[in-house]
Scaffold this motif. Structure first.
Motif, mmCIF file in Angstrom:
data_model
loop_
_atom_site.group_PDB
_atom_site.id
_atom_site.type_symbol
_atom_site.label_atom_id
_atom_site.label_comp_id
_atom_site.label_asym_id
_atom_site.label_seq_id
_atom_site.Cartn_x
_atom_site.Cartn_y
_atom_site.Cartn_z
ATOM 1 N N ASP A 1 0.847 -1.185 0.000
ATOM 2 C CA ASP A 1 0.000 0.000 0.000
ATOM 3 C C ASP A 1 0.884 1.237 0.000
ATOM 4 O O ASP A 1 1.627 1.496 0.945
ATOM 5 C CB ASP A 1 -0.928 0.026 1.217
ATOM 6 C CG ASP A 1 -1.854 1.238 1.190
ATOM 7 O OD1 ASP A 1 -2.285 1.622 0.082
ATOM 8 O OD2 ASP A 1 -2.124 1.818 2.261
ATOM 9 N N GLY A 2 0.786 1.995 -1.072
ATOM 10 C CA GLY A 2 1.636 3.164 -1.254
ATOM 11 C C GLY A 2 2.691 2.968 -2.325
ATOM 12 O O GLY A 2 3.148 3.928 -2.926
ATOM 13 N N THR B 1 -2.992 3.701 -1.788
ATOM 14 C CA THR B 1 -3.156 3.318 -3.191
ATOM 15 C C THR B 1 -4.223 2.239 -3.299
ATOM 16 O O THR B 1 -3.921 1.044 -3.183
ATOM 17 C CB THR B 1 -1.837 2.797 -3.792
ATOM 18 O OG1 THR B 1 -1.244 1.855 -2.878
ATOM 19 C CG2 THR B 1 -0.859 3.925 -4.033
ATOM 20 N N LEU C 1 -5.262 2.236 -8.611
ATOM 21 C CA LEU C 1 -4.089 3.097 -8.660
ATOM 22 C C LEU C 1 -2.822 2.292 -8.416
ATOM 23 O O LEU C 1 -1.792 2.514 -9.069
ATOM 24 C CB LEU C 1 -4.213 4.222 -7.625
ATOM 25 C CG LEU C 1 -3.065 5.240 -7.606
ATOM 26 C CD1 LEU C 1 -2.886 5.897 -8.977
ATOM 27 C CD2 LEU C 1 -3.307 6.298 -6.543
ATOM 28 N N LYS C 2 -2.879 1.349 -7.493
ATOM 29 C CA LYS C 2 -1.721 0.483 -7.256
ATOM 30 C C LYS C 2 -1.335 -0.248 -8.539
ATOM 31 O O LYS C 2 -0.154 -0.357 -8.888
ATOM 32 C CB LYS C 2 -2.024 -0.529 -6.151
ATOM 33 C CG LYS C 2 -0.836 -1.396 -5.754
ATOM 34 C CD LYS C 2 -1.239 -2.511 -4.809
ATOM 35 C CE LYS C 2 -1.803 -1.985 -3.513
ATOM 36 N NZ LYS C 2 -2.134 -3.087 -2.573
ATOM 37 N N LEU D 1 0.563 2.016 -10.909
ATOM 38 C CA LEU D 1 1.946 2.227 -10.488
ATOM 39 C C LEU D 1 2.803 1.002 -10.815
ATOM 40 O O LEU D 1 3.938 1.135 -11.293
ATOM 41 C CB LEU D 1 1.992 2.523 -8.992
ATOM 42 C CG LEU D 1 1.362 3.854 -8.563
ATOM 43 C CD1 LEU D 1 1.245 3.924 -7.043
ATOM 44 C CD2 LEU D 1 2.167 5.031 -9.086
ATOM 45 N N SER E 1 4.244 2.659 5.264
ATOM 46 C CA SER E 1 2.964 3.253 4.868
ATOM 47 C C SER E 1 2.377 4.081 5.995
ATOM 48 O O SER E 1 1.775 5.140 5.756
ATOM 49 C CB SER E 1 1.982 2.158 4.455
ATOM 50 O OG SER E 1 2.502 1.397 3.376
ATOM 51 N N THR F 1 -0.893 10.715 -5.058
ATOM 52 C CA THR F 1 -1.886 10.847 -6.125
ATOM 53 C C THR F 1 -3.187 10.172 -5.727
ATOM 54 O O THR F 1 -3.181 9.101 -5.107
ATOM 55 C CB THR F 1 -1.340 10.217 -7.424
ATOM 56 O OG1 THR F 1 -0.162 10.931 -7.830
ATOM 57 C CG2 THR F 1 -2.363 10.269 -8.543
ATOM 58 N N ARG G 1 -6.909 11.794 -12.370
ATOM 59 C CA ARG G 1 -5.999 11.692 -11.238
ATOM 60 C C ARG G 1 -5.476 13.072 -10.849
ATOM 61 O O ARG G 1 -5.250 13.925 -11.711
ATOM 62 C CB ARG G 1 -4.819 10.764 -11.572
ATOM 63 C CG ARG G 1 -5.264 9.361 -11.915
ATOM 64 C CD ARG G 1 -4.156 8.351 -11.688
ATOM 65 N NE ARG G 1 -2.964 8.598 -12.456
ATOM 66 C CZ ARG G 1 -2.786 8.197 -13.720
ATOM 67 N NH1 ARG G 1 -3.772 7.585 -14.353
ATOM 68 N NH2 ARG G 1 -1.664 8.419 -14.343
ATOM 69 N N SER H 1 -2.388 14.796 -8.512
ATOM 70 C CA SER H 1 -1.147 14.607 -7.772
ATOM 71 C C SER H 1 -0.827 15.873 -6.993
ATOM 72 O O SER H 1 -0.860 16.978 -7.548
ATOM 73 C CB SER H 1 0.003 14.273 -8.723
ATOM 74 O OG SER H 1 -0.274 13.086 -9.447
#
Length: 332
Positions: free
Chosen positions: A29-30, A76, A80-81, A84, A170, A194, A278, A280
């Protein structure tokens, strides 16, 4: 996201072309700099072996299953994760459904059923403190011994420490974001924090004031500090726009509303309703203020715009991931 990148929600449905890969295992996460040390090792090992690189993660986050009464500020969420991880170069993410039944699986069955039978891994990469199986009975030593029996290798990665010799986690990042310290959080993430959501209709008060905004409702568990931020906004078509955003309850016009992220995009007038976009965060400008009427509010919004433009004019990428996420226009 890459056209070829896959999000897989059932380990039994892994395409044959992805079997035999190197798998990074964790919640991630992150996808912060500590996670990236694990992920980079997996990518390097996969390249060395000439096999696909995958990530095995768990959804929902185990904390929400074991402590459902305590809201968790996810850095995230899964979509979104996945973005990335795709930008880092992985072929797929396997989002293993995390239920109490799955949590009750013993460590040996996790290895036998998930890693060996379903994923057919050739190598596992994880953090040095990764535990798995019922009552966390499986640890690093167990995983390495199980790998020898099942024919896959194991790489354990030490905790990553920042420039101040503190472990990047995190929870540290969540605390910084709750305090509005987005620049410090970005230093630990390796990219600008983000958020991603659909643009929804609002009262259009901003438009009447000369500051039309793209409104997004973030998850209720979002712990981001209320206030005004300098941001970069990515539209669904991949274009990037600088802007200034307010996150909060709009105290001057709507004290009791649900927190919204409202972004005013500079030099932009197109319709974004219904698009998933998105935002940021590059800098925290100020906290929320209840103004005595709309005129002082508009005057402050003009000052916020000027400050955000100045801040964003000098920003540079923190990393290749940050460049791809918040500087390079193109496919979202």
């Amino acid at each position: 996201m890459s056209q070829s990148f896959l999000r897989i929600t059932d380990t039994q449905r892994l395409p044959d072309t992805l079997r035999g890969g190197v798998v990074a295992i964790g919640n991630f996460d992150g996808v912060h700099r500590g996670h990236q040390t694990v992920l980079d090792r997996a990518l390097a090992e996969a390249e060395r072996r000439g096999v696909p690189a995958l990530v095995l993660t768990f959804d929902p986050h185990p904390r929400t299953v074991f402590r459902p009464d305590v809201p968790l500020f996810l850095l995230t969420p899964p979509p979104l994760k996945a973005r990335l991880l795709a930008k880092l170069g992985f072929a797929a993410v396997v989002e293993q459904p995390f239920t109490r039944e799955f949590a009750g699986l013993d460590a040996e069955r996790f290895v036998t059923d998930i890693l060996d039978a379903n994923l057919g891994i050739s190598h596992a990469v994880t953090g040095f403190d990764f535990h798995f199986g019922k009552n966390r009975q499986g640890g690093p030593a167990f995983l390495m011994e199980a790998g020898e029996r099942h024919g896959f290798g194991v790489t354990l990665v030490d905790a990553f420490r920042d420039e101040g010799a503190e472990i990047v986690s995190s929870s540290r990042i969540r605390e910084l974001l709750c305090e509005g310290e987005v620049a410090e959080a970005a230093g630990l993430l390796g990219y600008r924090f983000t958020v991603e959501a659909e643009v929804t209709g609002g009262k259009q008060l901003g438009r009447t004031l000369g500051f039309p905004t793209a409104n997004m409702a973030l998850p209720e568990s979002t712990g981001l500090k209320h206030g005004i931020y300098a941001v970069r906004f990515r539209c669904a078509d991949g274009t990037l726009h600088d802007g200034v955003a307010s996150f909060g309850r709009r105290p001057t016009v709507d004290d009791n509303g649900r927190p919204l992220l409202e972004t005013f995009l500079f030099d932009f007038s197109d319709d974004l309703y219904g698009q998933t976009c998105r935002v940021s965060l590059f800098g925290y400008l100020r906290g929320e203020v209840k103004f005595d009427g709309l005129d002082p509010l508009v005057a402050q919004m003009k000052r916020d715009e000027a400050e955000a433009r100045a801040l964003l004019s000098g920003v540079k990428p923190l990393s290749e991931l940050d460049r791809r996420l918040t500087f390079a226009a193109g496919p979202a």
